[in-house]
Design a protein around this motif. Structure first.
Motif, PDB file in Angstrom:
ATOM      1  N   VAL A  81       0.843  -1.204   0.000  1.00  0.00           N
ATOM      2  CA  VAL A  81       0.000   0.000   0.000  1.00  0.00           C
ATOM      3  C   VAL A  81       0.880   1.256   0.000  1.00  0.00           C
ATOM      4  O   VAL A  81       0.648   2.193  -0.763  1.00  0.00           O
ATOM      5  CB  VAL A  81      -0.958  -0.006   1.212  1.00  0.00           C
ATOM      6  CG1 VAL A  81      -1.811   1.256   1.219  1.00  0.00           C
ATOM      7  CG2 VAL A  81      -1.842  -1.248   1.200  1.00  0.00           C
TER       8      VAL A  81
ATOM      9  N   GLU B 101       2.678   1.580  -3.358  1.00  0.00           N
ATOM     10  CA  GLU B 101       1.750   1.999  -4.422  1.00  0.00           C
ATOM     11  C   GLU B 101       1.596   3.508  -4.425  1.00  0.00           C
ATOM     12  O   GLU B 101       1.762   4.173  -5.449  1.00  0.00           O
ATOM     13  CB  GLU B 101       0.391   1.328  -4.196  1.00  0.00           C
ATOM     14  CG  GLU B 101      -0.669   1.658  -5.237  1.00  0.00           C
ATOM     15  CD  GLU B 101      -0.387   1.004  -6.584  1.00  0.00           C
ATOM     16  OE1 GLU B 101       0.078   1.715  -7.492  1.00  0.00           O
ATOM     17  OE2 GLU B 101      -0.630  -0.204  -6.737  1.00  0.00           O
TER      18      GLU B 101
ATOM     19  N   TRP C 240      -5.165   1.136   6.606  1.00  0.00           N
ATOM     20  CA  TRP C 240      -5.323   1.467   5.187  1.00  0.00           C
ATOM     21  C   TRP C 240      -5.099   2.951   4.904  1.00  0.00           C
ATOM     22  O   TRP C 240      -4.253   3.312   4.089  1.00  0.00           O
ATOM     23  CB  TRP C 240      -6.705   0.994   4.755  1.00  0.00           C
ATOM     24  CG  TRP C 240      -7.235   1.431   3.433  1.00  0.00           C
ATOM     25  CD1 TRP C 240      -8.347   2.188   3.211  1.00  0.00           C
ATOM     26  CD2 TRP C 240      -6.740   1.094   2.120  1.00  0.00           C
ATOM     27  NE1 TRP C 240      -8.572   2.341   1.868  1.00  0.00           N
ATOM     28  CE2 TRP C 240      -7.605   1.689   1.173  1.00  0.00           C
ATOM     29  CE3 TRP C 240      -5.644   0.361   1.663  1.00  0.00           C
ATOM     30  CZ2 TRP C 240      -7.408   1.565  -0.198  1.00  0.00           C
ATOM     31  CZ3 TRP C 240      -5.451   0.235   0.297  1.00  0.00           C
ATOM     32  CH2 TRP C 240      -6.328   0.832  -0.620  1.00  0.00           C
TER      33      TRP C 240
ATOM     34  N   ARG D 279      -1.648   4.657   3.130  1.00  0.00           N
ATOM     35  CA  ARG D 279      -1.749   5.416   1.884  1.00  0.00           C
ATOM     36  C   ARG D 279      -1.185   6.816   2.091  1.00  0.00           C
ATOM     37  O   ARG D 279      -0.466   7.349   1.268  1.00  0.00           O
ATOM     38  CB  ARG D 279      -3.204   5.512   1.444  1.00  0.00           C
ATOM     39  CG  ARG D 279      -3.773   4.189   0.993  1.00  0.00           C
ATOM     40  CD  ARG D 279      -5.263   4.278   0.875  1.00  0.00           C
ATOM     41  NE  ARG D 279      -5.695   4.811  -0.414  1.00  0.00           N
ATOM     42  CZ  ARG D 279      -6.897   5.354  -0.623  1.00  0.00           C
ATOM     43  NH1 ARG D 279      -7.758   5.473   0.362  1.00  0.00           N
ATOM     44  NH2 ARG D 279      -7.238   5.782  -1.822  1.00  0.00           N
TER      45      ARG D 279
ATOM     46  N   TYR E  87      -3.671   1.844 -10.134  1.00  0.00           N
ATOM     47  CA  TYR E  87      -2.934   0.912  -9.271  1.00  0.00           C
ATOM     48  C   TYR E  87      -2.117  -0.059 -10.108  1.00  0.00           C
ATOM     49  O   TYR E  87      -2.601  -0.624 -11.081  1.00  0.00           O
ATOM     50  CB  TYR E  87      -3.901   0.092  -8.393  1.00  0.00           C
ATOM     51  CG  TYR E  87      -4.476   0.849  -7.231  1.00  0.00           C
ATOM     52  CD1 TYR E  87      -3.987   2.089  -6.836  1.00  0.00           C
ATOM     53  CD2 TYR E  87      -5.529   0.285  -6.488  1.00  0.00           C
ATOM     54  CE1 TYR E  87      -4.541   2.757  -5.760  1.00  0.00           C
ATOM     55  CE2 TYR E  87      -6.081   0.957  -5.409  1.00  0.00           C
ATOM     56  CZ  TYR E  87      -5.584   2.193  -5.045  1.00  0.00           C
ATOM     57  OH  TYR E  87      -6.124   2.861  -3.985  1.00  0.00           O
TER      58      TYR E  87
ATOM     59  N   ILE F 213      -1.228  -2.734  -5.997  1.00  0.00           N
ATOM     60  CA  ILE F 213      -2.406  -3.179  -5.236  1.00  0.00           C
ATOM     61  C   ILE F 213      -3.271  -4.056  -6.136  1.00  0.00           C
ATOM     62  O   ILE F 213      -3.588  -3.685  -7.262  1.00  0.00           O
ATOM     63  CB  ILE F 213      -3.201  -1.966  -4.703  1.00  0.00           C
ATOM     64  CG1 ILE F 213      -2.389  -1.260  -3.615  1.00  0.00           C
ATOM     65  CG2 ILE F 213      -4.575  -2.381  -4.169  1.00  0.00           C
ATOM     66  CD1 ILE F 213      -3.047  -0.025  -3.026  1.00  0.00           C
TER      67      ILE F 213
ATOM     68  N   GLU G  36     -11.165  -3.863  -1.052  1.00  0.00           N
ATOM     69  CA  GLU G  36     -10.020  -3.873  -1.961  1.00  0.00           C
ATOM     70  C   GLU G  36      -9.103  -5.065  -1.664  1.00  0.00           C
ATOM     71  O   GLU G  36      -8.725  -5.281  -0.504  1.00  0.00           O
ATOM     72  CB  GLU G  36      -9.232  -2.578  -1.766  1.00  0.00           C
ATOM     73  CG  GLU G  36      -8.142  -2.339  -2.769  1.00  0.00           C
ATOM     74  CD  GLU G  36      -8.682  -1.765  -4.071  1.00  0.00           C
ATOM     75  OE1 GLU G  36      -8.633  -2.485  -5.075  1.00  0.00           O
ATOM     76  OE2 GLU G  36      -9.158  -0.616  -4.081  1.00  0.00           O
TER      77      GLU G  36
ATOM     78  N   ILE H   5      -5.591  -6.336  -1.617  1.00  0.00           N
ATOM     79  CA  ILE H   5      -4.275  -5.693  -1.660  1.00  0.00           C
ATOM     80  C   ILE H   5      -3.277  -6.550  -2.427  1.00  0.00           C
ATOM     81  O   ILE H   5      -2.599  -6.093  -3.328  1.00  0.00           O
ATOM     82  CB  ILE H   5      -3.730  -5.447  -0.230  1.00  0.00           C
ATOM     83  CG1 ILE H   5      -4.720  -4.607   0.583  1.00  0.00           C
ATOM     84  CG2 ILE H   5      -2.361  -4.767  -0.286  1.00  0.00           C
ATOM     85  CD1 ILE H   5      -5.014  -3.248   0.032  1.00  0.00           C
ATOM     86  N   ASN H   6      -3.182  -7.795  -2.032  1.00  0.00           N
ATOM     87  CA  ASN H   6      -2.230  -8.702  -2.667  1.00  0.00           C
ATOM     88  C   ASN H   6      -2.975  -9.966  -3.079  1.00  0.00           C
ATOM     89  O   ASN H   6      -3.438 -10.723  -2.238  1.00  0.00           O
ATOM     90  CB  ASN H   6      -1.116  -9.037  -1.675  1.00  0.00           C
ATOM     91  CG  ASN H   6      -0.117 -10.031  -2.251  1.00  0.00           C
ATOM     92  OD1 ASN H   6      -0.202 -10.421  -3.420  1.00  0.00           O
ATOM     93  ND2 ASN H   6       0.830 -10.449  -1.420  1.00  0.00           N
TER      94      ASN H   6
END
Ligand code: FES
Ligand code: FES
Lengths: 709, 161
Positions: free
Chosen positions: A79, A82, A118, A122, A189, A192, A605, A607-608
């Motif tokens: 995160v 990104e 989160w 970010r 993205y 992510i 979302e 993430i991975n």
């Protein structure tokens, strides 16, 4: 998003060539203290800033949360990287040690880590990126708005304007921290949602030391602890004369009902402890499985229950129901059995204490040791090691406290190791629980009354009273009753719901059958009602529920797989994520066998993708394996299974295939370490029912109580 | 106490231990080779798998005196750069979760592929089912063994050319 000035500490590099951004988790705390805390000279091992960029372009990200295999050490940095917009190859991830000044929530448990962090992650990435852009823009004399970034470079509006982050480090570190930052849009993205491999893979694949049990410190001795064999036993006396004669033994000491054998090496300690003679006194009522059965029976009848939720009038509604369905479900105690058994290192010296080891809650270890030894918390340093699994067991720091107490007694640095037998018989289990459900249907087959009583042994509230289908049913009564048992319990992956969901989803399947309804359509009808006309307080979002249900029906080809494939459905909301599953069973050589599971997960979302799939599939295998095979039983307070020869864990030749799908809707991410597990038992029981026409009421399903399987 | 000479990861070493000490604890406590893991101590989980002359063995129940002149290979000696096809496949498919069982899984898989370079799915499942993974990475383990076999055969055929 607004950033208060105080929420970042900028570390102007005293050592030139490094730009570091420390993230102040506690916005209310004054900065001064924190700046002091930070080492003025950048020492990579001690410096806990959240991210730093070297002028070589290398980015170092610190992962504050303990890693137990849930992939947080990879997911968090993704995160940040990104939003920072760097090439993943330039990123090095380091595990931060416990630092309550710099990090706010160094806890792994409850699937809450990513959700909690989160926004902060970010912001950390985006803030640094913005400062680097600003630095470049100033250098070129252009407006920052006209610059963009790509994979660790700032690119200006004019030809040839391209600078690596590393070259901007010095300038950026002198700029003020921006008060407002903009985030990337989702469509941009690159990291992510992609398949990112675990950051520790190389170490794992080459056998580098990293787990608690691998800890080696100079002057360290090793110890094992003999605990009473039965829950409810107290140590009266012990004779260590023979133990002390054994080679390699340094000391034998006793504290809190335990005897510690301290020696030079693991094997010597293992051998010597066999010679220990202990005498114990027992309480009058040592618990056996039969005791627990009796308690469950009583608990189902008692009127001393706690009412957890009440909507409408259940008793009146059930009295006039056209049809009543009732069923009772039960699960045994379970051991967590992470592959790496409990262990901890402690070096207690006057004025300074070092703890190192696998814990999901390092801060509470620090606090508890401070209280135990009567020392200030800030004299205790906690190093986080990688953990060979946790499953909730390492939320309880009993083993860390043991190490600290032992070190304080023997005045030596010591690593306390639990053998597998110690680990399995030493307590803190998933509590055994019995549930009774009752449903009343009207003439149209609609559920008008719903009742649940949970009776647990050291389970607290064994219900989750606000969970769906509550909210869709007019008359609801949910009660819990708890027995205080001498057998110690604690959170086990997806606490309570790990079995509650299984029982409830099986019961709803029975309700659907009695009502002559399709189990999926029945849920969708209820959720429609929740949307238009909810009953009482609702804790879930019906639309997200509906979406996972619809998707799983489609992906699993619900009802369309032909007569030889028997399907079972379940859906559950826990840890803020929604997971729907369809299990498939086939009759192979006259026996019912679960062959496949399809899961659709809404965890916001993703993430991975790699880590997410691992968590969902691993959670399902965990849920399936324990539902089918595992049980810890008791005779006069003594656990009857002591190792993997009698305590059965699922193996690779017993797994169904699993498909993991994600809704991936871009909502802020929610937990994944747990939510895939709860629905599995129900989907499996329902598929096996479809195949055999036999309901399964007791876990483990493949145990002697369900002998036809 | 006895002085015992061992050949571990192509190096000769000498240890002073009780000859009944399982190889696992000699590796972990006396030689600081902690890549080999303890999971059960009774030959049930496979976490402690090492090779003795290329054969997979449960080091938790193997007295060091029984090792003799056999060459011991541990995870540290498989390939330090993680370039063994099994390690490459394990990384490519991102098999590890907590990672604790994986040294044993990898040593088992690499031994399996030496004997049977092109295993069927059933061969893989049968060959790997002695190793427990509490995190439930079994699917990726099976796929990675298959992938390792492909990687190995691709590099063998390119060597032949
Ligand atoms: S530790 Fe040797 S097989 Fe489990
Ligand atoms: S990866 Fe955790 S035990 Fe296998």
């Amino acid at each position: 998003m607004k950033t208060t000035r105080r929420s970042f500490i900028q570390k102007t590099a005293l050592l030139s060539g490094v730009f570091s951004l420390g993230f102040d988790w506690f916005e209310s705390k004054a900065n001064a203290g924190i700046i002091q805390q930070m080492n003025p000279v950048l020492d990579a091992n001690r410096f806990n800033a959240f991210l730093s960029i070297e002028n070589t372009g290398k980015v170092i990200l610190y992962s504050p949360n303990p890693e137990i295999g849930q992939g947080i050490k990879t997911a968090f940095p993704i995160v940040v990287a990104e939003e920072l917009d760097v090439d993943w190859k330039q990123v090095e991830v380091r595990q931060a040690n416990l630092d309550t000044q710099l990090f706010e929530r160094q806890v792994t448990g409850g699937s809450g880590a990513l959700k909690h962090s989160w926004e902060r992650l970010r912001k950390a990435g985006a803030t640094a990126r913005q400062m680097l852009v600003q630095a470049a823009a100033q250098q070129w004399g252009v407006d920052a708005i006209s610059c963009k970034t790509s994979k660790g470079f700032v690119i200006g509006p004019n030809k040839g304007q391209k600078l690596a982050y590393g070259a901007l480090v010095d300038a950026a570190s002198k700029l003020p921290v921006p008060s407002e930052v903009t985030y990337k849009s989702r469509s941009d993205y690159q990291l992510i949602g992609s398949f990112v491999k675990g950051v520790d893979n190389y170490k794992v694949l080459t056998g580098k030391p990293q787990y608690g049990l691998d800890t080696q410190k100079s002057g360290m001795v090793v110890a094992q602890i003999v605990r009473p064999p039965a829950f409810g036993s107290t140590l009266v006396s012990f004779d260590a004369a023979e133990v002390k004669k054994m080679p390699g033994i340094i000391d034998v000491v006793s504290f809190k009902n335990k005897v510690a054998v301290v020696g030079k090496s693991t094997w010597e300690v293992m051998q010597a402890r066999k010679k220990l003679v202990c005498s114990y006194s027992d309480t009058s009522n040592l618990e056996s499985d039969s005791t627990h059965q009796k308690w469950f029976d009583e608990g189902m009848k008692t009127d001393k229950v706690k009412v957890e939720r009440k909507d409408g009038d259940f008793h009146a509604a059930i009295a006039k129901a056209a049809k009543v369905i009732e069923a009772t479900y039960e699960c045994p105690f379970l051991s967590h059995t992470p592959m790496e058994p409990m262990n901890f290192f402690a070096d207690v010296r006057p004025g300074s204490i070092l703890l190192a080891g696998p814990t999901q809650v390092p801060q509470s270890a620090q606090k508890a040791v401070a209280t135990l030894l009567g020392v200030p918390e800030n004299t205790i340093q906690v190093e986080l090691t990688k953990m060979g699994g946790g499953f909730g067991r390492r939320l309880n720091n009993d083993y860390a406290l043991e190490a600290a107490e032992l070190s304080s007694i023997i005045k030596m640095p010591v690593k306390v190791m639990w053998t597998r037998e110690d680990d399995m018989t030493g307590g803190i289990y998933r509590p055994a629980v019995r549930y009774h459900f009752k449903a009343g249907l009207n003439e149209k087959g609609e559920m008008i009354a719903f009742y649940l009583r949970g009776v647990g042994l050291n389970a607290g509230n064994s219900t989750r009273q606000d969970n769906f289908p509550v909210g869709a049913i007019d008359n609801v009564l949910i009660e819990s009753f708890n027995y205080n048992s001498a057998i110690t319990t604690g959170p086990w992956r997806a606490p309570i719901t790990n079995f509650l969901a299984s029982a409830e989803q099986s019961f709803l399947d029975e309700v659907a059958a009695a009502a002559g309804k399709d189990p999926i359509q029945m849920r969708l009808d209820w959720l429609q009602k929740v949307k238009t006309n909810p009953v009482g307080k609702i804790t879930y979002e019906p639309d997200r529920f509906i979406e996972v249900i619809k998707q799983v029906a489609e992906k699993a080809k619900w009802g369309k797989k032909g007569a030889n494939v028997h399907q079972g459905f379940s859906v559950y909301f826990s840890h803020l994520s929604y997971v729907a599953q369809v299990a498939e069973a086939k009759i192979v050589d006259g026996e019912a066998k679960v062959t496949h599971l399809t899961a659709v997960t809404d965890c916001g979302e993703v993430i991975n993708r790699s880590g997410a799939e691992n968590q969902v599939i691993g959670g399902i295998i965990d849920g399936y394996g324990h539902a089918m095979f595992s049980k810890l039983s008791f005779d006069k307070g003594v656990p009857q299974q002591k190792n993997f020869d009698t305590y059965k864990l699922i193996r690779g030749n017993e797994i169904p295939t699993v498909e993991a799908h994600f809704v991936n809707n871009g909502i802020a991410p929610t937990g994944l370490g747990e939510p895939a597990l709860p629905p599995t038992g129900g989907a499996v029981a329902n598929a096996l029912f479809a195949a055999t026409k036999k309901r399964l009421y007791r876990q483990p399903f493949a145990g002697p109580d369900n002998a036809n399987l | 106490m006895e002085s015992i000479e061992l050949l571990i990861n192509r190096k000769k070493v000498k240890v002073e231990v009780d000859s009944n000490t399982p190889l696992l604890w000699v590796l972990r406590d006396h030689l600081s080779l902690v890549g080999t893991k303890y999971g059960c101590g009774i030959a049930q989980c496979g976490a402690c798998t090492v090779w003795l002359d290329g054969e997979p063995m449960r080091s938790c129940v193997l007295p060091v005196s029984a090792v003799g002149k056999s060459a011991v290979t541990t995870i540290e000696g498989l390939n330090e750069k993680a370039e063994h096809p099994v390690q490459v496949a394990w990384d490519e498919l991102d098999v590890p979760q907590c990672g604790y069982c994986q040294a044993g899984q990898i040593m088992t898989a690499a031994a399996l592929l030496k004997k049977n370079p092109k295993p069927s799915h059933d061969d893989i499942v049968a060959g790997m089912s002695g190793n427990i993974c509490r995190c439930g990475t079994y699917h990726r383990i099976h796929n990675a063994v298959k992938r390792a076999s492909e990687i190995a055969s691709a590099s063998n055929s390119s060597k032949k050319k």
